[in-house]
Design a protein around this motif. Structure first.
Motif, PDB file in Angstrom:
ATOM      1  N   GLU A 363       0.819  -1.216   0.000  1.00 33.13           N
ATOM      2  CA  GLU A 363       0.000   0.000   0.000  1.00 33.13           C
ATOM      3  C   GLU A 363       0.853   1.266   0.000  1.00 33.13           C
ATOM      4  OE1 GLU A 363      -0.751   0.318   4.856  1.00 33.13           O
ATOM      5  OE2 GLU A 363      -2.431   0.398   3.440  1.00 33.13           O
ATOM      6  N   ILE A 364       2.016   1.206   0.661  1.00 25.93           N
ATOM      7  CA  ILE A 364       2.903   2.373   0.693  1.00 25.93           C
ATOM      8  C   ILE A 364       3.617   2.529  -0.644  1.00 25.93           C
ATOM      9  CG2 ILE A 364       4.957   3.338   1.805  1.00 25.93           C
ATOM     10  CD1 ILE A 364       4.020   1.998   4.382  1.00 25.93           C
ATOM     11  N   LEU A 365       4.017   1.413  -1.246  1.00 25.24           N
ATOM     12  CA  LEU A 365       4.606   1.455  -2.589  1.00 25.24           C
ATOM     13  C   LEU A 365       3.632   2.089  -3.574  1.00 25.24           C
ATOM     14  CD1 LEU A 365       6.823   0.586  -4.634  1.00 25.24           C
ATOM     15  CD2 LEU A 365       5.561  -1.575  -4.861  1.00 25.24           C
ATOM     16  N   LYS A 366       2.387   1.671  -3.526  1.00 22.00           N
ATOM     17  CA  LYS A 366       1.374   2.208  -4.438  1.00 22.00           C
ATOM     18  C   LYS A 366       1.139   3.695  -4.188  1.00 22.00           C
ATOM     19  CE  LYS A 366      -3.445   1.559  -5.872  1.00 22.00           C
ATOM     20  NZ  LYS A 366      -4.704   0.801  -5.632  1.00 22.00           N
ATOM     21  N   HIS A 367       1.081   4.079  -2.913  1.00 19.87           N
ATOM     22  CA  HIS A 367       0.840   5.481  -2.551  1.00 19.87           C
ATOM     23  C   HIS A 367       1.878   6.401  -3.188  1.00 19.87           C
ATOM     24  CE1 HIS A 367       0.039   9.008  -0.031  1.00 19.87           C
ATOM     25  NE2 HIS A 367       1.325   9.027   0.280  1.00 19.87           N
ATOM     26  N   HIS A 368       3.148   6.031  -3.123  1.00 22.69           N
ATOM     27  CA  HIS A 368       4.206   6.879  -3.674  1.00 22.69           C
ATOM     28  C   HIS A 368       4.294   6.770  -5.193  1.00 22.69           C
ATOM     29  CE1 HIS A 368       5.802   8.292   0.117  1.00 22.69           C
ATOM     30  NE2 HIS A 368       5.826   7.066   0.587  1.00 22.69           N
ATOM     31  N   ARG A 394       3.147   4.040 -15.119  1.00 16.70           N
ATOM     32  CA  ARG A 394       2.020   4.161 -14.199  1.00 16.70           C
ATOM     33  C   ARG A 394       1.802   2.840 -13.490  1.00 16.70           C
ATOM     34  NH1 ARG A 394      -0.892   8.780 -15.271  1.00 16.70           N
ATOM     35  NH2 ARG A 394      -0.387   9.831 -17.233  1.00 16.70           N
ATOM     36  N   VAL A 395       1.167   2.906 -12.333  1.00 12.90           N
ATOM     37  CA  VAL A 395       0.888   1.691 -11.577  1.00 12.90           C
ATOM     38  C   VAL A 395       0.076   0.717 -12.424  1.00 12.90           C
ATOM     39  CG1 VAL A 395      -0.273   0.762  -9.539  1.00 12.90           C
ATOM     40  CG2 VAL A 395       1.041   2.886  -9.366  1.00 12.90           C
ATOM     41  N   THR A 396      -0.834   1.250 -13.221  1.00 16.65           N
ATOM     42  CA  THR A 396      -1.699   0.392 -14.048  1.00 16.65           C
ATOM     43  C   THR A 396      -0.962  -0.251 -15.219  1.00 16.65           C
ATOM     44  OG1 THR A 396      -2.380   2.379 -15.268  1.00 16.65           O
ATOM     45  CG2 THR A 396      -3.787   1.661 -13.449  1.00 16.65           C
ATOM     46  N   ASP A 397       0.288   0.164 -15.457  1.00 14.93           N
ATOM     47  CA  ASP A 397       1.074  -0.454 -16.528  1.00 14.93           C
ATOM     48  C   ASP A 397       1.592  -1.830 -16.141  1.00 14.93           C
ATOM     49  OD1 ASP A 397       0.742   1.786 -18.098  1.00 14.93           O
ATOM     50  OD2 ASP A 397       2.631   2.716 -17.490  1.00 14.93           O
ATOM     51  N   TYR A 398       1.441  -2.217 -14.880  1.00 11.19           N
ATOM     52  CA  TYR A 398       1.973  -3.473 -14.382  1.00 11.19           C
ATOM     53  C   TYR A 398       0.830  -4.394 -13.975  1.00 11.19           C
ATOM     54  CZ  TYR A 398       6.099  -0.530 -14.189  1.00 11.19           C
ATOM     55  OH  TYR A 398       7.110   0.332 -14.530  1.00 11.19           O
ATOM     56  N   LYS A 399       1.067  -5.687 -14.074  1.00 11.53           N
ATOM     57  CA  LYS A 399      -0.006  -6.642 -13.767  1.00 11.53           C
ATOM     58  C   LYS A 399      -0.343  -6.661 -12.282  1.00 11.53           C
ATOM     59  CE  LYS A 399       3.004 -10.731 -13.389  1.00 11.53           C
ATOM     60  NZ  LYS A 399       3.284 -12.085 -13.942  1.00 11.53           N
ATOM     61  N   ASP A 400       0.661  -6.350 -11.451  1.00  7.65           N
ATOM     62  CA  ASP A 400       0.423  -6.257 -10.011  1.00  7.65           C
ATOM     63  C   ASP A 400       1.535  -5.429  -9.383  1.00  7.65           C
ATOM     64  OD1 ASP A 400       2.666  -7.983  -9.706  1.00  7.65           O
ATOM     65  OD2 ASP A 400       1.363  -9.741  -9.822  1.00  7.65           O
ATOM     66  N   LEU A 401       1.405  -5.165  -8.080  1.00  8.52           N
ATOM     67  CA  LEU A 401       2.399  -4.352  -7.388  1.00  8.52           C
ATOM     68  C   LEU A 401       3.737  -5.063  -7.257  1.00  8.52           C
ATOM     69  CD1 LEU A 401       0.166  -2.758  -4.594  1.00  8.52           C
ATOM     70  CD2 LEU A 401       1.114  -1.642  -6.622  1.00  8.52           C
ATOM     71  N   GLU A 403       5.181  -6.790  -9.618  1.00  7.92           N
ATOM     72  CA  GLU A 403       5.912  -6.497 -10.849  1.00  7.92           C
ATOM     73  C   GLU A 403       6.436  -5.062 -10.829  1.00  7.92           C
ATOM     74  OE1 GLU A 403       5.193  -7.515 -15.486  1.00  7.92           O
ATOM     75  OE2 GLU A 403       3.754  -6.102 -14.617  1.00  7.92           O
ATOM     76  N   LEU A 404       5.642  -4.127 -10.312  1.00 11.52           N
ATOM     77  CA  LEU A 404       6.083  -2.742 -10.189  1.00 11.52           C
ATOM     78  C   LEU A 404       7.301  -2.650  -9.269  1.00 11.52           C
ATOM     79  CD1 LEU A 404       5.851   0.361 -10.335  1.00 11.52           C
ATOM     80  CD2 LEU A 404       4.135   0.230  -8.516  1.00 11.52           C
ATOM     81  N   ARG A 405       7.227  -3.315  -8.126  1.00 10.22           N
ATOM     82  CA  ARG A 405       8.335  -3.284  -7.177  1.00 10.22           C
ATOM     83  C   ARG A 405       9.622  -3.821  -7.826  1.00 10.22           C
ATOM     84  NH1 ARG A 405       8.023  -3.533  -1.552  1.00 10.22           N
ATOM     85  NH2 ARG A 405       5.856  -4.241  -1.714  1.00 10.22           N
ATOM     86  N   GLN A 406       9.488  -4.942  -8.549  1.00 13.05           N
ATOM     87  CA  GLN A 406      10.662  -5.534  -9.168  1.00 13.05           C
ATOM     88  C   GLN A 406      11.256  -4.633 -10.240  1.00 13.05           C
ATOM     89  OE1 GLN A 406      11.878  -8.426  -7.796  1.00 13.05           O
ATOM     90  NE2 GLN A 406      13.685  -7.751  -8.963  1.00 13.05           N
ATOM     91  N   HIS A 407      10.376  -3.942 -10.982  1.00  9.92           N
ATOM     92  CA  HIS A 407      10.862  -3.003 -12.001  1.00  9.92           C
ATOM     93  C   HIS A 407      11.651  -1.867 -11.360  1.00  9.92           C
ATOM     94  CE1 HIS A 407      10.986  -0.359 -15.473  1.00  9.92           C
ATOM     95  NE2 HIS A 407      10.428   0.591 -14.738  1.00  9.92           N
ATOM     96  N   LEU A 408      11.142  -1.319 -10.256  1.00  7.71           N
ATOM     97  CA  LEU A 408      11.847  -0.232  -9.570  1.00  7.71           C
ATOM     98  C   LEU A 408      13.193  -0.708  -9.036  1.00  7.71           C
ATOM     99  CD1 LEU A 408       8.860   1.355  -7.593  1.00  7.71           C
ATOM    100  CD2 LEU A 408      10.045   2.355  -9.547  1.00  7.71           C
TER     101      LEU A 408
END
Length: 505
Positions: A363-368, A394-401, A403-408
């Motif tokens: 939730e904190i990853l998504k918030h930022h 954008r957050v919506t560019d990833y299938k889930d959080l 995947e976003l975390r791993q990309h960052l």
């Protein structure tokens, strides 16, 4: 042969740019092409005495340049009268800026400005009034348009530094923004006495915090180069000027500090600042905005727009302004916050950011991520390449959080590793990348073997030769090299110098 060299140079630049190295180490050198080096101060003998008595003017400028680690303090040349000032301005010596006081003995400042322009001299001209009374005497005069800005002397020599940097920022903003994405802070204020009081503070805080932020540099040379990417400060006195800057550089605006009441369409608009804030929020929700006024109604409107607000007459105005700059312009640590505002983590540099990203809750990853906080923080640190790479996502560019975390995490690791490749970095255990670094401890020469390895490491990285041949990887092992100063110190401390010279083995 010449064509081959030119083609090689073009290819070299292309490869550097693709790898994110050129913006850090080559484009930085081209920043700030226009500098203020020579200033003509046209002031009566009395005004010159006031400046020296109250502020020890030039001594203070030199001292502040040293304290702020600024290079090339400008030369300040005085003219004791309007006539002498006009003669010097038209002479062989080139001046980058002319500052003139209200009364010159033989003419006033407005007459001086008219005669200067009639002589075809286009050097930027700034009027420095001694107090609010002098300011009031000239504010309604048509000739005031001949000046870039009007300032009020308040006994603080830093106002000269603010004037110098303000002009340099305006002259360089187009080039530096297009070349590298250097950030800008838009300041909207038409009250000369008020912006004369807080602009020196803003410049001092921005420069000092910027120096702290870029401490996470590869080596001293690159740290000094990154100093050139300090955020610009763009002073505007009306709505149209501010909107022109915003539309021109909206993707590179670090933040906005604005009055609420100022001219719009040639008339004073009591809600101009609120209108401007709405326009900005409509296109860039994440740009921090501070509005200031003494009208309580304006505070309520600011809260509705979800922008910060300060009372201009507050005795804590300067303190709160500094606090806003540090907190909202990403000049401090990256503070991981829960949606309710609680601080749950902190990162002072890229390595700490990477470590925190691996453990913070979703939730904190998504918030930022939804608010572009990561790219915003990186841009404040002049990490433009990485920031620009992350911001379009954008957050919506990833299938889930996940995947976003791993990309960052992958982006940060790759960037930290590749910024070390092919360079000789200053060894720092906090930032050392064991699998990629070629670092040095101490000054002096590297020595022949280490220099040869460093040269090969640069060639392999800059020309992408590591994987040029199929099934072959060419690398230079990571290394930490002792500079000759360290070696000589070791020899001296252990009384080995004479032995090394005399030994025959």
């Amino acid at each position: 042969m010449t064509d081959d060299r030119n083609n090689l140079s073009v290819e070299f630049d292309r490869l550097l740019t693709e790898r994110g190295v050129s913006p850090r180490f080559h484009e930085f050198q081209r920043l700030i092409p226009h500098r203020v080096r020579d200033i003509l101060l046209v002031a009566s003998l009395y005004d010159s005495y006031v400046f020296e008595e109250e502020g020890r003017l030039y001594e203070g400028i030199l001292s502040e340049y040293v304290d702020l680690n600024l290079s090339n303090a400008p030369n300040l040349v005085r003219a004791p009268s309007g006539k002498r000032g006009l003669e010097m301005a038209a002479g062989e010596r080139h001046f980058d800026l002319i500052i003139v006081t209200r009364s010159l003995g033989d003419m006033d400042a407005l007459t001086f400005a008219v005669r200067l322009r009639e002589a075809g001299i286009t050097t930027p001209l700034v009027l420095l009034t001694y107090d609010n009374r002098e300011l009031g005497e000239v504010q309604s005069r048509e000739e005031l348009s001949l000046f870039e800005w009007v300032f009020v002397w308040q006994g603080d020599f830093r106002i000269l530094i603010a004037i110098i940097k303000l002009l340099e920022d305006r002259l360089n903003v187009e080039h530096d923004t297009r070349a590298l994405g250097v950030q800008s802070i838009i300041v909207i204020e038409d009250n000369a006495a008020f912006y004369s009081s807080f602009l020196p503070l803003i410049y001092t805080e921005v420069i000092r915090h910027h120096q702290h932020l870029i401490s996470d540099s590869v080596n001293t040379a690159h740290r000094l180069l990154r100093m050139r990417a300090r955020p610009k400060i763009l002073l505007c006195t009306n709505y149209e000027e501010a909107m022109r800057y915003y539309r021109s550089y909206e993707d590179c605006i670090l933040g906005i500090i604005s009055d609420v009441e100022f001219p719009r369409e040639g008339k004073r608009d009591r809600q101009a600042g609120l209108r401007f804030a709405r326009e900005v929020k409509a296109s860039h929700l994440d740009v921090p905005i501070l509005l200031n006024s003494d009208n309580p109604d304006h505070e309520r409107e600011a809260r509705r727009l979800q922008v910060s607000f300060l009372y201009k007459s507050s005795p804590l105005f300067m303190h709160e302004l500094t606090r806003f700059i540090v907190q909202h312009f990403a000049f401090g640590d990256f503070v991981f916050r829960a949606p309710d505002g609680r601080a749950v983590g902190r990162a002072a540099d890229l390595r700490a950011l990477e470590e925190q990203l691996a453990i913070i809750p979703d939730e904190i990853l998504k918030h930022h991520a939804e608010r572009n906080h990561f790219s915003y923080w990186l841009k404040a640190r002049t990490e433009f390449y990485l920031a620009d790479k992350l911001r379009p996502q954008r957050v919506t560019d990833y299938k889930d959080l996940g995947e976003l975390r791993q990309h960052l995490l992958n982006s940060l690791r790759t960037f930290r590793r590749e910024r070390e490749l092919g360079l000789i970095s200053d060894f720092d255990p906090r930032t050392f990348v064991a699998e990629a670094s070629f670092s040095r401890i101490g000054g002096g020469s590297l020595g022949g073997k280490a220099r040869g390895l460093a040269f090969m490491a640069g060639l392999l990285n800059n020309f992408d030769l590591r994987h040029k041949f199929e099934n072959v990887e060419i690398t230079v092992p990571p290394a930490v090299v002792l500079g000759t100063d360290i070696f000589e110190e070791f020899m001296d401390n252990n009384d080995l110098s004479d032995f090394a010279i005399q030994v025959e083995d």
